[in-house]
Motif scaffolding. Structure first.
Motif, PDB file in Angstrom:
ATOM      1  N   LEU A 192     -17.985   1.332   0.704  1.00 62.67           N
ATOM      2  CA  LEU A 192     -17.169   0.674  -0.332  1.00 62.67           C
ATOM      3  C   LEU A 192     -17.889   0.634  -1.668  1.00 62.67           C
ATOM      4  O   LEU A 192     -17.261   0.785  -2.717  1.00 62.67           O
ATOM      5  CB  LEU A 192     -16.816  -0.756   0.103  1.00 62.67           C
ATOM      6  CG  LEU A 192     -15.613  -0.913   1.004  1.00 62.67           C
ATOM      7  CD1 LEU A 192     -15.437  -2.361   1.418  1.00 62.67           C
ATOM      8  CD2 LEU A 192     -14.360  -0.418   0.310  1.00 62.67           C
ATOM      9  N   ARG A 193     -19.193   0.430  -1.630  1.00 65.39           N
ATOM     10  CA  ARG A 193     -19.958   0.375  -2.884  1.00 65.39           C
ATOM     11  C   ARG A 193     -20.071   1.738  -3.564  1.00 65.39           C
ATOM     12  O   ARG A 193     -20.282   1.822  -4.767  1.00 65.39           O
ATOM     13  CB  ARG A 193     -21.345  -0.189  -2.618  1.00 65.39           C
ATOM     14  CG  ARG A 193     -21.291  -1.681  -2.292  1.00 65.39           C
ATOM     15  CD  ARG A 193     -22.626  -2.262  -2.339  1.00 65.39           C
ATOM     16  NE  ARG A 193     -23.247  -1.905  -3.602  1.00 65.39           N
ATOM     17  CZ  ARG A 193     -24.198  -2.583  -4.184  1.00 65.39           C
ATOM     18  NH1 ARG A 193     -24.627  -3.663  -3.621  1.00 65.39           N
ATOM     19  NH2 ARG A 193     -24.738  -2.192  -5.313  1.00 65.39           N
ATOM     20  N   LYS A 203     -11.021   3.908   1.010  1.00 62.60           N
ATOM     21  CA  LYS A 203     -11.078   2.464   0.798  1.00 62.60           C
ATOM     22  C   LYS A 203     -10.248   1.732   1.847  1.00 62.60           C
ATOM     23  O   LYS A 203     -10.694   0.735   2.419  1.00 62.60           O
ATOM     24  CB  LYS A 203     -10.577   2.126  -0.602  1.00 62.60           C
ATOM     25  CG  LYS A 203     -10.867   0.720  -1.034  1.00 62.60           C
ATOM     26  CD  LYS A 203     -10.503   0.546  -2.485  1.00 62.60           C
ATOM     27  CE  LYS A 203     -11.006  -0.762  -3.016  1.00 62.60           C
ATOM     28  NZ  LYS A 203     -10.718  -0.924  -4.440  1.00 62.60           N
ATOM     29  N   LYS A 241     -10.298   8.637  -2.425  1.00 66.90           N
ATOM     30  CA  LYS A 241     -10.904   7.333  -2.664  1.00 66.90           C
ATOM     31  C   LYS A 241     -10.016   6.220  -2.120  1.00 66.90           C
ATOM     32  O   LYS A 241     -10.500   5.297  -1.463  1.00 66.90           O
ATOM     33  CB  LYS A 241     -11.124   7.105  -4.157  1.00 66.90           C
ATOM     34  CG  LYS A 241     -12.383   7.677  -4.707  1.00 66.90           C
ATOM     35  CD  LYS A 241     -12.497   7.269  -6.162  1.00 66.90           C
ATOM     36  CE  LYS A 241     -13.726   7.797  -6.804  1.00 66.90           C
ATOM     37  NZ  LYS A 241     -13.872   7.327  -8.194  1.00 66.90           N
ATOM     38  N   TYR A 284     -23.538   5.988   4.029  1.00 67.52           N
ATOM     39  CA  TYR A 284     -22.408   5.520   4.832  1.00 67.52           C
ATOM     40  C   TYR A 284     -22.134   6.487   5.977  1.00 67.52           C
ATOM     41  O   TYR A 284     -21.910   6.059   7.115  1.00 67.52           O
ATOM     42  CB  TYR A 284     -21.161   5.366   3.958  1.00 67.52           C
ATOM     43  CG  TYR A 284     -19.875   5.463   4.743  1.00 67.52           C
ATOM     44  CD1 TYR A 284     -19.482   4.450   5.590  1.00 67.52           C
ATOM     45  CD2 TYR A 284     -19.077   6.602   4.669  1.00 67.52           C
ATOM     46  CE1 TYR A 284     -18.321   4.550   6.343  1.00 67.52           C
ATOM     47  CE2 TYR A 284     -17.917   6.708   5.404  1.00 67.52           C
ATOM     48  CZ  TYR A 284     -17.543   5.674   6.238  1.00 67.52           C
ATOM     49  OH  TYR A 284     -16.395   5.789   6.982  1.00 67.52           O
ATOM     50  N   LEU A 325     -12.091   1.927   5.164  1.00 65.84           N
ATOM     51  CA  LEU A 325     -13.248   1.040   5.213  1.00 65.84           C
ATOM     52  C   LEU A 325     -12.839  -0.418   5.348  1.00 65.84           C
ATOM     53  O   LEU A 325     -13.501  -1.189   6.051  1.00 65.84           O
ATOM     54  CB  LEU A 325     -14.123   1.243   3.974  1.00 65.84           C
ATOM     55  CG  LEU A 325     -14.820   2.595   3.904  1.00 65.84           C
ATOM     56  CD1 LEU A 325     -15.515   2.765   2.576  1.00 65.84           C
ATOM     57  CD2 LEU A 325     -15.790   2.753   5.043  1.00 65.84           C
ATOM     58  N   VAL A 326     -11.755  -0.803   4.704  1.00 67.72           N
ATOM     59  CA  VAL A 326     -11.266  -2.178   4.857  1.00 67.72           C
ATOM     60  C   VAL A 326     -10.847  -2.420   6.306  1.00 67.72           C
ATOM     61  O   VAL A 326     -11.154  -3.472   6.882  1.00 67.72           O
ATOM     62  CB  VAL A 326     -10.105  -2.446   3.872  1.00 67.72           C
ATOM     63  CG1 VAL A 326      -9.374  -3.722   4.208  1.00 67.72           C
ATOM     64  CG2 VAL A 326     -10.627  -2.508   2.444  1.00 67.72           C
ATOM     65  N   ILE A 329     -17.692   4.019  -3.821  1.00 63.56           N
ATOM     66  CA  ILE A 329     -16.427   4.518  -4.354  1.00 63.56           C
ATOM     67  C   ILE A 329     -16.267   4.339  -5.863  1.00 63.56           C
ATOM     68  O   ILE A 329     -15.907   5.296  -6.548  1.00 63.56           O
ATOM     69  CB  ILE A 329     -15.248   3.896  -3.577  1.00 63.56           C
ATOM     70  CG1 ILE A 329     -15.247   4.441  -2.154  1.00 63.56           C
ATOM     71  CG2 ILE A 329     -13.921   4.179  -4.250  1.00 63.56           C
ATOM     72  CD1 ILE A 329     -14.232   3.796  -1.251  1.00 63.56           C
TER      73      ILE A 329
END
Length: 191
Positions: free
Chosen positions: A97-98, A38, A34, A111, A41-42, A100
């Protein structure tokens, strides 16, 4: 360190921990993946924002609003079709992101599909589109366009390399998360 029940029994060095409870391996891996996903994805969102800034002059002139003259001073080459298509991959990154916080497998699958369709396919198209320019640059030291004084083909290939790595790692981390979340769902059904 003080103990509630007194000192540690003599003859033990603290290595007798095998009988104690520990966090299951799949939960550890879920937590690690995770965090990795994250971060990935950022970085994808940052790359999408940079790409949006890069194609902003063309988008503004397409829509016909805003100060077009100030944006044309950037002297950027016209965007390629794969750049527009790849910019849509920010939606897939937001879905990732949503997914996770609540282990939502459906959003994570969306995704993954969005990353393949709007992330990897435009990158492959971009590589095929730019390979002749790269060949001309490497062999003849000539190029068609510049971005901030550098050959555009080099900047595009640096971008394509970074993007394909980010998408590849993102897909790998999401597959690992889906595996660990699938085990959790089957455990809940058995109870």
């Amino acid at each position: 360190m003080a103990s509630k029940y007194g000192s540690r029994p003599t003859g033990t060095d603290g290595s007798d921990f095998w009988h104690r409870e520990s966090v299951a391996y799949r939960h550890k891996m879920s937590s690690i993946n995770k965090a990795r996903l994250k971060m990935d994805l950022v970085l994808q969102i940052v790359l999408c924002v940079l790409m949006t800034v890069r194609i902003l002059p063309a988008l503004v002139s397409l829509v016909g609003v805003g100060p077009v003259k100030q944006l044309r001073k950037w002297d950027l080459p016209a965007p390629r079709p794969w750049e527009y298509m790849w910019s849509v991959s920010i939606i897939a990154a937001v879905l990732g992101l949503r997914s996770i916080p609540k282990n939502e497998g459906f959003l994570l699958k969306q995704y993954m599909i969005g990353t393949v369709v709007f992330g990897l396919l435009p990158i492959i198209y971009g590589i095929v589109d730019q390979i002749d320019d790269l060949y001309a640059y490497l062999n003849e030291k000539r190029w068609n366009a510049q971005i901030f004084g550098y050959p555009a083909v080099i900047i595009w290939f640096m971008f394509l390399t970074a993007a394909i790595q980010l998408h590849g790692f993102g897909l790998y981390f999401s597959l690992q998360l889906l595996k660990s979340w699938k085990v959790n769902r089957t455990d809940k059904k058995l109870r």
